[in-house]
Design a protein around this motif. Structure first.
Motif, PDB file in Angstrom:
ATOM      1  N   GLN A  42       0.826  -1.207   0.000  1.00 15.23           N
ATOM      2  CA  GLN A  42       0.000   0.000   0.000  1.00 15.23           C
ATOM      3  C   GLN A  42       0.857   1.252   0.000  1.00 15.23           C
ATOM      4  O   GLN A  42       0.359   2.360  -0.144  1.00 15.23           O
ATOM      5  N   THR A  43       2.170   1.089   0.276  1.00 15.84           N
ATOM      6  CA  THR A  43       3.050   2.247   0.306  1.00 15.84           C
ATOM      7  C   THR A  43       4.465   1.794  -0.032  1.00 15.84           C
ATOM      8  O   THR A  43       4.752   0.592  -0.066  1.00 15.84           O
ATOM      9  N   GLN A  44       5.346   2.754  -0.309  1.00 20.83           N
ATOM     10  CA  GLN A  44       6.757   2.477  -0.580  1.00 20.83           C
ATOM     11  C   GLN A  44       7.587   2.887   0.623  1.00 20.83           C
ATOM     12  O   GLN A  44       7.224   3.816   1.325  1.00 20.83           O
ATOM     13  N   LEU A  45       8.697   2.215   0.846  1.00 21.24           N
ATOM     14  CA  LEU A  45       9.685   2.747   1.775  1.00 21.24           C
ATOM     15  C   LEU A  45      10.566   3.707   0.982  1.00 21.24           C
ATOM     16  O   LEU A  45      10.787   3.508  -0.215  1.00 21.24           O
ATOM     17  N   ASN A  46      11.078   4.773   1.635  1.00 20.78           N
ATOM     18  CA  ASN A  46      11.975   5.661   0.904  1.00 20.78           C
ATOM     19  C   ASN A  46      13.355   5.011   0.776  1.00 20.78           C
ATOM     20  O   ASN A  46      13.607   3.939   1.340  1.00 20.78           O
ATOM     21  N   ALA A  47      14.247   5.648   0.026  1.00 21.88           N
ATOM     22  CA  ALA A  47      15.536   5.019  -0.304  1.00 21.88           C
ATOM     23  C   ALA A  47      16.331   4.665   0.953  1.00 21.88           C
ATOM     24  O   ALA A  47      16.914   3.586   1.052  1.00 21.88           O
ATOM     25  N   GLN A  48      16.324   5.575   1.924  1.00 24.16           N
ATOM     26  CA  GLN A  48      17.094   5.305   3.145  1.00 24.16           C
ATOM     27  C   GLN A  48      16.485   4.140   3.936  1.00 24.16           C
ATOM     28  O   GLN A  48      17.212   3.273   4.430  1.00 24.16           O
ATOM     29  N   GLU A  49      15.158   4.117   4.053  1.00 22.82           N
ATOM     30  CA  GLU A  49      14.498   3.028   4.775  1.00 22.82           C
ATOM     31  C   GLU A  49      14.775   1.683   4.098  1.00 22.82           C
ATOM     32  O   GLU A  49      15.009   0.669   4.769  1.00 22.82           O
ATOM     33  N   LEU A  50      14.770   1.692   2.778  1.00 20.35           N
ATOM     34  CA  LEU A  50      15.047   0.450   2.036  1.00 20.35           C
ATOM     35  C   LEU A  50      16.482  -0.019   2.260  1.00 20.35           C
ATOM     36  O   LEU A  50      16.735  -1.214   2.439  1.00 20.35           O
ATOM     37  N   ARG A  51      17.423   0.954   2.264  1.00 20.54           N
ATOM     38  CA  ARG A  51      18.820   0.588   2.546  1.00 20.54           C
ATOM     39  C   ARG A  51      18.915  -0.004   3.948  1.00 20.54           C
ATOM     40  O   ARG A  51      19.596  -1.003   4.182  1.00 20.54           O
ATOM     41  N   GLY A  52      18.188   0.617   4.886  1.00 26.88           N
ATOM     42  CA  GLY A  52      18.206   0.141   6.270  1.00 26.88           C
ATOM     43  C   GLY A  52      17.652  -1.274   6.374  1.00 26.88           C
ATOM     44  O   GLY A  52      18.226  -2.134   7.064  1.00 26.88           O
ATOM     45  N   LEU A  53      16.568  -1.532   5.672  1.00 26.68           N
ATOM     46  CA  LEU A  53      15.960  -2.878   5.682  1.00 26.68           C
ATOM     47  C   LEU A  53      16.955  -3.915   5.153  1.00 26.68           C
ATOM     48  O   LEU A  53      17.130  -4.997   5.713  1.00 26.68           O
ATOM     49  N   GLU A  54      17.633  -3.526   4.059  1.00 26.65           N
ATOM     50  CA  GLU A  54      18.628  -4.415   3.441  1.00 26.65           C
ATOM     51  C   GLU A  54      19.740  -4.754   4.441  1.00 26.65           C
ATOM     52  O   GLU A  54      20.124  -5.915   4.611  1.00 26.65           O
ATOM     53  N   LEU A  55      20.252  -3.723   5.130  1.00 28.27           N
ATOM     54  CA  LEU A  55      21.336  -3.924   6.106  1.00 28.27           C
ATOM     55  C   LEU A  55      20.846  -4.743   7.297  1.00 28.27           C
ATOM     56  O   LEU A  55      21.578  -5.552   7.869  1.00 28.27           O
ATOM     57  N   PHE A  56      19.590  -4.498   7.683  1.00 30.20           N
ATOM     58  CA  PHE A  56      18.970  -5.231   8.793  1.00 30.20           C
ATOM     59  C   PHE A  56      18.919  -6.726   8.467  1.00 30.20           C
ATOM     60  O   PHE A  56      19.183  -7.577   9.315  1.00 30.20           O
ATOM     61  N   ASN A  57      18.615  -7.033   7.205  1.00 30.05           N
ATOM     62  CA  ASN A  57      18.460  -8.433   6.793  1.00 30.05           C
ATOM     63  C   ASN A  57      19.781  -9.101   6.418  1.00 30.05           C
ATOM     64  O   ASN A  57      19.903 -10.319   6.534  1.00 30.05           O
ATOM     65  N   ASP A  58      20.748  -8.338   5.934  1.00 28.96           N
ATOM     66  CA  ASP A  58      21.981  -8.911   5.366  1.00 28.96           C
ATOM     67  C   ASP A  58      22.778  -9.681   6.424  1.00 28.96           C
ATOM     68  O   ASP A  58      23.259  -9.097   7.396  1.00 28.96           O
ATOM     69  N   PRO A  59      22.950 -11.002   6.209  1.00 28.43           N
ATOM     70  CA  PRO A  59      23.643 -11.828   7.215  1.00 28.43           C
ATOM     71  C   PRO A  59      25.083 -11.380   7.474  1.00 28.43           C
ATOM     72  O   PRO A  59      25.630 -11.654   8.537  1.00 28.43           O
ATOM     73  N   GLY A  60      25.714 -10.691   6.514  1.00 25.53           N
ATOM     74  CA  GLY A  60      27.089 -10.244   6.720  1.00 25.53           C
ATOM     75  C   GLY A  60      27.172  -8.834   7.271  1.00 25.53           C
ATOM     76  O   GLY A  60      28.261  -8.352   7.605  1.00 25.53           O
ATOM     77  N   LYS A  61      26.063  -8.124   7.349  1.00 26.86           N
ATOM     78  CA  LYS A  61      26.064  -6.733   7.845  1.00 26.86           C
ATOM     79  C   LYS A  61      25.374  -6.686   9.211  1.00 26.86           C
ATOM     80  O   LYS A  61      25.913  -7.135  10.196  1.00 26.86           O
ATOM     81  N   GLY A  62      24.136  -6.185   9.277  1.00 27.32           N
ATOM     82  CA  GLY A  62      23.456  -6.144  10.582  1.00 27.32           C
ATOM     83  C   GLY A  62      23.124  -7.539  11.096  1.00 27.32           C
ATOM     84  O   GLY A  62      23.231  -7.826  12.281  1.00 27.32           O
ATOM     85  N   ASN A  63      22.666  -8.381  10.182  1.00 26.00           N
ATOM     86  CA  ASN A  63      22.245  -9.752  10.556  1.00 26.00           C
ATOM     87  C   ASN A  63      21.128  -9.743  11.603  1.00 26.00           C
ATOM     88  O   ASN A  63      20.886 -10.719  12.297  1.00 26.00           O
ATOM     89  N   CYS A  64      20.464  -8.605  11.722  1.00 27.35           N
ATOM     90  CA  CYS A  64      19.449  -8.426  12.770  1.00 27.35           C
ATOM     91  C   CYS A  64      18.286  -9.405  12.596  1.00 27.35           C
ATOM     92  O   CYS A  64      17.756  -9.947  13.561  1.00 27.35           O
ATOM     93  N   ALA A  65      17.912  -9.629  11.323  1.00 24.37           N
ATOM     94  CA  ALA A  65      16.722 -10.441  11.060  1.00 24.37           C
ATOM     95  C   ALA A  65      16.918 -11.909  11.424  1.00 24.37           C
ATOM     96  O   ALA A  65      15.950 -12.659  11.487  1.00 24.37           O
TER      97      ALA A  65
END
Ligand code: HEC
Ligand code: HEC
Length: 414
Positions: A228-251
């Motif tokens: 229903q909506t888009q994330l902005n570029a920064q939020e999308l980068r943040g999501l990517e880093l949050f998920n990336d097993p070699g970076k945040g690995n938060c997910a």
């Protein structure tokens, strides 16, 4: 990643909701919602009656020994039912001056917390994997349900401080809603203290399962998942880093994706994990150098006090509505998301920033644990580094992750 499939039903409803425009995705209704509670020999109260009564009790300070504290004093509805201030631990007790020992968790998105299990087996196709200690309410998982849990603050000397169940029931009997309790649970509800107390705990639990209050799924991220909506570029980068097993690995612990059954992510896998956060000197109990809060191995629970491998383990909290909090981790040692993020990526690269020094100048890393517990501490990314290494995220990347975390606050209006 531990993918939990504890939500067995309602997948179809979730998919329907995903494609509908306005409806928040429904999750499986908690079991009791279909089986309204009746105290033995009492009337069968409806879910609506219990929700209304639970709500009234949740906001009723007369249920505390001080007469000044309700559940909502610590679990503020304006802060996703988390603490309304930046205190590490809240005050309570008869005199309202007794400090607790742990930060107040948010009560939102706890509806699917599985009962505590020492050897948790996923239902995601490979149930042979033992995910280890998982689930339960509170930071150490010691309460199996919200009604077991409600007993704790009502009777804890540093919270609502009633001497016993009888004291709570006497207060309920005098409350302006006593007649509603009789109407809901039967005229005899007050004849037996245990039954009356249990009825009140059930009403508190049912209120805490009310979707509009406790799991509305109205964040920007939910709107994004519903397309229903888009994330902005920064939020999308943040999501990517949050998920990336070699970076945040938060997910890997704070699940961020829609589960295979269609349920929206809770941002926790309910696992109990040792992160090794610094000791918080602001907690009065910590003035005693012999006092430690080891979580799963005690002192609040005592069934695992002989299991040193469980010392330092605390339950992974949801990150939904995290931007509404001003104290973080089980001991509330940090007060901004920036600090939390810096700790995650610099715990191992720059331990001198987080831990005190010993007399000989060496750093007392993991100063809220004993040396025999250090091997319990998680060392996976972003904790896979040594002093001198580059932190897993730089300052700009940390800002991106925080921008993403802010999309997890309920109440987003496109
Ligand atoms: C003085 C502050 C205070 C009051 C008042 C209070 N709580 Fe809490 N609550 C806490 C703290 C601190 C924890 C974490 C306890 C722990 O981990 O040992 C907690 C944990 C919980 C949890 C577990 C959340 C989870 O799943 O991790 C629930 C549920 C809860 N409280 C409900 C209630 C209810 C219902 C009331 C009123 C009857 C209440 N609380 C009153 C401070 C408070
Ligand atoms: C190995 C599992 C694991 C990973 C990976 C992980 N966390 Fe956590 N997280 C936890 C646990 C466990 C806690 C609670 C620890 C405690 O209080 O002692 C926690 C607590 C938090 C808190 C505080 C929540 C609150 O209510 O106080 C935040 C914020 C957080 N994590 C964000 C993140 C972010 C961002 C990342 C990625 C950089 C991340 N976590 C990676 C397990 C994990």
């Amino acid at each position: 990643m531990k993918v939990l499939l504890i939500v067995a039903a309602a997948a179809a409803a979730v998919f329907a909701a995903l494609h509908a425009d306005s409806q928040p995705p429904a999750e499986a209704a908690p079991a009791y919602a279909n089986a309204a509670y009746a105290p033995p020999a009492g009337r069968r109260a409806s879910v609506e009656e219990m929700t209304a009564l639970g709500r009234t009790m949740f906001f009723d300070p007369s249920l505390s020994a001080s007469g000044q504290q309700s559940c909502a004093t610590c679990h503020s509805p304006d802060h996703a039912f988390g603490p309304p201030n930046d205190l590490s631990v809240q005050l309570g007790g008869k005199d309202m001056k007794t400090a607790g020992t742990r930060a107040v968790p948010s009560l939102r998105y706890a509806q699917n917390t599985p009962p505590f299990s020492e050897h948790f087996h996923d239902d995601d196709g490979d149930d042979s994997i033992d995910a280890g200690p998982t689930g339960g309410r509170t930071w150490d998982g010691r309460a199996d349900s919200a009604h077991d849990q409600a007993r704790i603050p009502l009777l804890s000397p540093h919270e609502m401080a009633n001497a016993d169940a009888a004291e709570v029931v006497a207060k309920l009997k005098r409350a302006p809603y006593a007649a509603q309790l009789r109407a809901a649970f039967g005229d005899t509800v007050f004849d037996n203290t245990d039954r009356a107390f249990q009825a009140a705990l059930m009403a508190l639990e049912v209120f805490q399962e009310s979707p509009a209050d406790f799991y509305p799924y109205t964040s920007k991220y939910d709107a994004y998942l519903r397309k229903q909506t888009q994330l902005n570029a920064q939020e999308l980068r943040g999501l990517e880093l949050f998920n990336d097993p070699g970076k945040g690995n938060c997910a890997s612990c704070h699940i961020s994706e829609i589960l295979p059954n269609g349920a929206f992510p809770q941002f926790t896998d309910y696992g109990l994990i040792a992160v090794g956060v610094p000791r918080n000197k602001k907690i009065p109990a910590n003035a005693d150098p012999r006092y430690y809060d080891f979580g799963l191995c005690g002192p609040e629970r005592n069934d695992f006090k002989d299991k040193p491998e469980y010392c330092g383990l605390f339950k992974t909290p949801t990150l939904r509505n995290i931007a509404l909090r001003r104290s973080f981790f089980h001991n509330g040692v940090f007060h901004t998301l920036e600090e939390v993020m810096q700790f995650y990526v610099q715990r191992d690269t720059n331990p001198e920033k987080w831990y005190p020094r010993n007399r000989d100048g060496s750093i007392r890393k993991f100063d809220d644990l004993l040396p025999e517990h250090f091997s319990n501490v998680n060392m996976e990314p972003p904790f896979d580094r040594q002093p001198g290494d580059k932190p897993a995220l730089d300052d700009a990347e940390i800002k991106d992750v925080i921008a993403f975390l802010k999309t997890l606050t309920d109440g987003y209006k496109p």
